[in-house]
Design a protein around this motif. Structure first.
Motif, mmCIF file in Angstrom:
data_model
loop_
_atom_site.group_PDB
_atom_site.id
_atom_site.type_symbol
_atom_site.label_atom_id
_atom_site.label_comp_id
_atom_site.label_asym_id
_atom_site.label_seq_id
_atom_site.Cartn_x
_atom_site.Cartn_y
_atom_site.Cartn_z
ATOM 1 N N ALA A 191 0.837 -1.210 0.000
ATOM 2 C CA ALA A 191 0.000 0.000 0.000
ATOM 3 C C ALA A 191 0.865 1.250 0.000
ATOM 4 O O ALA A 191 0.555 2.234 -0.695
ATOM 5 C CB ALA A 191 -0.934 -0.023 1.204
ATOM 6 N N ARG A 192 1.964 1.217 0.742
ATOM 7 C CA ARG A 192 2.879 2.371 0.767
ATOM 8 C C ARG A 192 3.604 2.518 -0.560
ATOM 9 O O ARG A 192 3.878 3.640 -1.009
ATOM 10 C CB ARG A 192 3.876 2.234 1.912
ATOM 11 N N TYR A 193 3.924 1.390 -1.190
ATOM 12 C CA TYR A 193 4.623 1.447 -2.480
ATOM 13 C C TYR A 193 3.786 2.152 -3.544
ATOM 14 O O TYR A 193 4.336 2.792 -4.449
ATOM 15 C CB TYR A 193 4.974 0.038 -2.954
ATOM 16 N N GLU A 194 2.475 2.034 -3.472
ATOM 17 C CA GLU A 194 1.621 2.694 -4.469
ATOM 18 C C GLU A 194 1.845 4.199 -4.455
ATOM 19 O O GLU A 194 2.059 4.828 -5.494
ATOM 20 C CB GLU A 194 0.152 2.365 -4.214
ATOM 21 N N THR A 195 1.792 4.787 -3.268
ATOM 22 C CA THR A 195 1.995 6.230 -3.147
ATOM 23 C C THR A 195 3.414 6.623 -3.531
ATOM 24 O O THR A 195 3.639 7.614 -4.245
ATOM 25 C CB THR A 195 1.710 6.678 -1.703
ATOM 26 N N TYR A 196 4.374 5.838 -3.061
ATOM 27 C CA TYR A 196 5.785 6.123 -3.332
ATOM 28 C C TYR A 196 6.084 6.073 -4.824
ATOM 29 O O TYR A 196 6.677 7.002 -5.391
ATOM 30 C CB TYR A 196 6.644 5.122 -2.567
ATOM 31 N N LEU A 197 5.653 5.012 -5.501
ATOM 32 C CA LEU A 197 5.996 4.854 -6.911
ATOM 33 C C LEU A 197 5.189 5.799 -7.801
ATOM 34 O O LEU A 197 5.668 6.211 -8.855
ATOM 35 C CB LEU A 197 5.789 3.404 -7.346
ATOM 36 N N ASP A 198 3.996 6.158 -7.364
ATOM 37 C CA ASP A 198 3.235 7.173 -8.109
ATOM 38 C C ASP A 198 4.021 8.481 -8.178
ATOM 39 O O ASP A 198 4.088 9.138 -9.219
ATOM 40 C CB ASP A 198 1.874 7.416 -7.459
ATOM 41 N N ALA A 199 4.617 8.872 -7.059
ATOM 42 C CA ALA A 199 5.397 10.110 -7.028
ATOM 43 C C ALA A 199 6.638 9.988 -7.914
ATOM 44 O O ALA A 199 6.981 10.927 -8.638
ATOM 45 C CB ALA A 199 5.799 10.440 -5.591
ATOM 46 N N ILE A 200 7.296 8.851 -7.857
ATOM 47 C CA ILE A 200 8.471 8.625 -8.703
ATOM 48 C C ILE A 200 8.086 8.692 -10.175
ATOM 49 O O ILE A 200 8.771 9.315 -11.004
ATOM 50 C CB ILE A 200 9.110 7.256 -8.384
ATOM 51 N N ARG A 201 6.981 8.046 -10.514
ATOM 52 C CA ARG A 201 6.528 8.001 -11.908
ATOM 53 C C ARG A 201 6.173 9.397 -12.414
ATOM 54 O O ARG A 201 6.521 9.772 -13.538
ATOM 55 C CB ARG A 201 5.319 7.069 -12.005
ATOM 56 N N LYS A 202 5.498 10.179 -11.591
ATOM 57 C CA LYS A 202 5.104 11.529 -11.996
ATOM 58 C C LYS A 202 6.314 12.451 -12.143
ATOM 59 O O LYS A 202 6.276 13.411 -12.912
ATOM 60 C CB LYS A 202 4.104 12.101 -11.001
ATOM 61 N N ASP A 203 7.366 12.145 -11.432
ATOM 62 C CA ASP A 203 8.616 12.904 -11.576
ATOM 63 C C ASP A 203 9.388 12.503 -12.831
ATOM 64 O O ASP A 203 10.409 13.113 -13.156
ATOM 65 C CB ASP A 203 9.523 12.691 -10.352
#
Length: 367
Positions: A194-206
């Motif tokens: 669940a934490r990875y979803e938020t983390y990787l979303d931010a990485i992807r948007k960057d």
């Protein structure tokens, strides 16, 4: 280009490029009489194929496998399709290439990729998605791994999971194999996923990427597979995992952490059992001692570097030795380690199948 094959008795040769007509493999050494249907191979490929969530490349490939040879079915087999013992050829067509995405880098070396080294070795390179160096090649390995699983004795179970993304490791107290299939990361810790979803979303948007650590475990492996010195099971496993794209480190059992242990803590103590085989009190060695399987679960981990294709401008050079600033376009994985999970299982299966057949050939009876 040589060295497209691995294994000794169970031998796999892969072919094809990321943007070619098709890719696939030839599996040689598979024993005859094993039931094999394309659907069984497809089930493994479906776990690896791209475009299944927003966290992987959006290249849409069905990865539909075709068995071209090595199987036969008629009334003598009860209508079942069985392996014949001859080479099994598998093909997967490429259907969603966008080669134009790479036209701007045909004369530029992408940092972190094999562009420069391929050209330094061969004098030319396929710049469309990396050609042969693309992670797309691993689809063929996953197909071969599905066959390898059938060669292994009943009771051998091979599973892998993502245990770290970027600097964020899972809580091993939360390990649940059933959770692996319920999140897009193949993660055994539902809370971490669940934490990875938020983390990787931010990485992807960057427009950036992160690395990962994958752990693969083989249970039910009999004692005795492998050979001392130059045929060590752990050496072949390490080579197999290192051959996966973007892998930069491999460890067996406790691996590098064992360097911090004292001898009395690291040695896997034993006690007698009623069936005559020892009971191990720990598994720091990861199921392999002296290059030979001990009967304990075989545990292997590897580190996957961040995807090199990112939207952040990076400094590089051109083929005619000019300084350039480069932004890599195209569809790429923000964490390529996610789709390495089924690849890890496949490589473990191929190595174990090869060693199982080698052991049977030398000793004369199955382990």
């Amino acid at each position: 280009m040589s060295h497209n094959s691995f294994g000794h008795l169970f031998r796999v040769t892969t072919f094809g490029e990321s943007h070619g007509v098709a890719l696939g493999c030839v599996v040689d050494g598979c024993p005859p009489g094993l039931p094999l249907e394309a659907e069984e191979i497809q089930a493994e490929l479906d776990r690896r194929k791209p475009g299944q969530s927003r966290f992987t490349t959006q290249r849409r490939e069905p990865d539909q496998v075709k068995i071209l040879s090595g199987v036969f079915a008629d009334d003598r087999t009860g209508g079942r399709q069985l392996t014949t013992g001859t080479p099994i050829a598998l093909m997967i067509e490429n259907t969603d290439q966008r080669s134009k995405d790479y036209s701007e880098i045909r004369d530029t070396y992408r940092p972190g990729h094999a562009d420069y080294t391929y050209e330094a070795k061969y004098g030319l390179r396929d710049y469309r998605g990396g050609g042969r160096s693309s992670a797309r090649e691993t689809a063929a390995r996953v197909a071969a791994g599905a066959i390898a699983r059938k060669v292994l004795p009943a009771g051998v179970r091979i599973r892998a999971a993502l245990v770290q993304m970027g600097p964020h490791a899972i809580d091993r107290a939360n390990w649940d194999w059933d959770a692996v299939g319920r999140n897009p990361f193949f993660c055994p810790d539902a809370e971490a996923a669940a934490r990875y979803e938020t983390y990787l979303d931010a990485i992807r948007k960057d427009g950036s990427s992160v690395g990962a650590v994958i752990e693969v475990v083989a249970e039910g492996v009999p004692a005795g597979l492998g050979a001392p010195v130059y045929g060590k099971l752990d050496a072949d496993l390490a080579a197999a995992m290192m051959s996966i794209n973007a892998v930069k480190g491999v460890e067996i059992g406790d691996g590098f952490a064992s360097a911090a242990l004292r001898g009395e803590d690291n040695a896997d103590e034993m006690r007698a059992s009623n069936d005559g085989t020892p009971v191990f009190l720990a598994n720091h060695a990861g199921g392999i001692l002296g290059g030979i399987s001990s009967g304990q679960p075989i545990v292997c981990r590897f580190a996957v570097k961040p995807t090199s294709s990112i939207l952040t401008p990076r400094r590089s050079v051109s083929r005619d030795n000019r300084d350039v600033d480069l932004v890599t376009k195209g569809r790429h994985d923000p964490c390529v380690g996610i789709r390495a999970v089924p690849v890890a299982e496949a490589m473990m299966a191929c190595v174990l199948a090869d060693h199982y057949l080698r052991h049977r050939g030398q000793v004369g009876t199955p382990a």
